[in-house]
Design an enzyme around this catalytic site. Sequence first.
Site, PDB file in Angstrom:
ATOM      1  CG  HIS A   1      19.377  14.670  -9.592  1.00 13.14           C
ATOM      2  ND1 HIS A   1      18.053  14.343  -9.519  1.00 13.14           N
ATOM      3  CD2 HIS A   1      19.983  14.026  -8.575  1.00 13.14           C
ATOM      4  CE1 HIS A   1      17.856  13.539  -8.485  1.00 13.14           C
ATOM      5  NE2 HIS A   1      19.015  13.338  -7.886  1.00 13.14           N
TER       6      HIS A   1
ATOM      7  CG  ASP B   1      -1.917   1.087   1.245  1.00 12.29           C
ATOM      8  OD1 ASP B   1      -1.693   2.102   0.551  1.00 12.29           O
ATOM      9  OD2 ASP B   1      -2.937   0.948   1.941  1.00 12.29           O
TER      10      ASP B   1
END
Length: 557
Positions: A542, A444
């Site tokens: 990045h 979940d």
Amino acid sequence: MEVRRRHAQTPVNTAGKGNGGGLSKVQASDALPLPIRHTNLLFSAIFMASLVYLMRRWREKIRSSTPLHVVGLAEIFAIFGLIASLIYLLSFFGIAFVQSVVSSSDEEEDFLSHAKTSACSAPSPCTLLGPSEVSSEKLPEEDEKIVSMVVDGKMPSYLLESKLGDCRRAAGIRREVLRQITGKNLDGLPLDGFNYDSILGQCCELPVGYVQLPVGIAGPLVLDGRLYYVPMATTEGCLVASTNRGCKAIAESGGATSVVLKDGMTRSPAVRFPSARQAAELKAFVEAPENFETLSMVFNRSSRFARLQRVHCAMAGRNLYMRFSCSTGDAMGMNMVSKGVQNVLDFLQDDFPDMDVITISGNFCSDKKPAAVNWIEGRGKSVVCEAVIKEEVVKRVLKTNVQSLVELNVIKNLAGSAVAGSLGGFNAHASNIVSAIFIATGQDPAQNVESSHCITMLEAINDGRDLHVSVTMPSIEVGTVGGGTQLASQAACLNLLGIKGSNVDTPGANARLLATVVAGGVLAGELSLLSAQAAGHLVRSHMKYNRSSKDITKSVA
Ligand code: ADP
């Protein structure tokens, strides 16, 4: 329906004309061997020449009193030419005239029907389509009728699965209803290639398709003497690559080890009494060691896997919160613990008739919310994972040094998080790895909130040469049965880790192993990100992996 049909026809009518959508009707004259302009000129010339010739001949005959009906060969040709060209010219201009009359009335009809549609498409709950985005996908006639019934509110959308007995068909119809109501195109959201039966009554209601996510593999993660290839579902560039680098550093240093400190899912009902004194009486009752056996017998009836471990109480005025903790086998356990709690509440009601059950979940549990109780007491699996990274590996693989890493960890993860007033956030990016593994393995994702609680510790050992690194995660909430774990893709990822389904020999062992893999992945992720920051590489990597080099303006176009 009507408007979608019209839309589907438009490209056929306008094909190749490049006129921006005007209608181009096929005419008989299109079959002529010459261009229409030249044919018209030719027949006009024949008509005029024949007429002039015949007029002259008739004038001469009148002057010479020759009977008009006496004609020579040239006159016969002239008469034939006159009649033929007259027929052609009459046919051409006459038919064009008739066509123009007919087409103008067609256009009027088009305009009227379009006006009707436009009137209906004013924003309202029954809005029908934005034609530019509507796909021409065609459903069988019977399904089109069901679509109309749902659009008109004559059949609830949620009943489609039970009425049709076909989950794929229900999803297709619901999708078409959505398309008609919103006018939005769902083409990028796939419908086929998914087993809708597998989610019925368990994972997702009112489905219209499924979202695709890439799954990357980090590893091998060497953990407790075994190799794991860790599946991560993410759209964050750099994340899998970075975790992979951390795994490499761990593997080249001999691997990581883990320990599971606790394994218990919690649920805390909130009950109210007329007075705080009565609430305190129940607190004393459920916390008394001599009552534990009775309570656990009642609680454990919920499942052969549920075993009550403890009840921890807190009060707020006359309200009592009882935090039940139990083992749940290989299930994450929310359903199981809730059933057990309901059994106990029913049992207590007889002896405490003034008890008013406000809710079975009173937030002292605490599920899917940041809470100190989970951070301190733990929820799900409480795991510590550690490794010793050799000095040489820190330099060669992580491109930094032990001292810089230790200093960064103190200033960022410990002091920086303390300055921020963090709750369980003494780490660099545990939630990145937790979320990616959770999604890949059918957990979940909302439980990422408490499952990502983590304190990362870095120490220099062996006279400052090597690095001891650990992550302590008190609330990793995972299971290998139930919920999304049984879906095909998620089950495949669990299978890759060798922990699909229930562990028959030792129930709960698979879920605990998954928790240790999550912690091991976090250990790798922490090592790599902290190293990138210590070495000042973060922004550069990045830019390379996380920022698209594609021309975005083209993608948008
Ligand atoms: P959760 O409690 O995590 O919401 P579910 O109730 O959906 O999970 O799934 C647990 C179900 O799986 C229960 O019906 C339980 O009996 C069954 N089950 C089968 N094997 C196991 C196992 N090894 N551990 C826990 N539950 C199991």
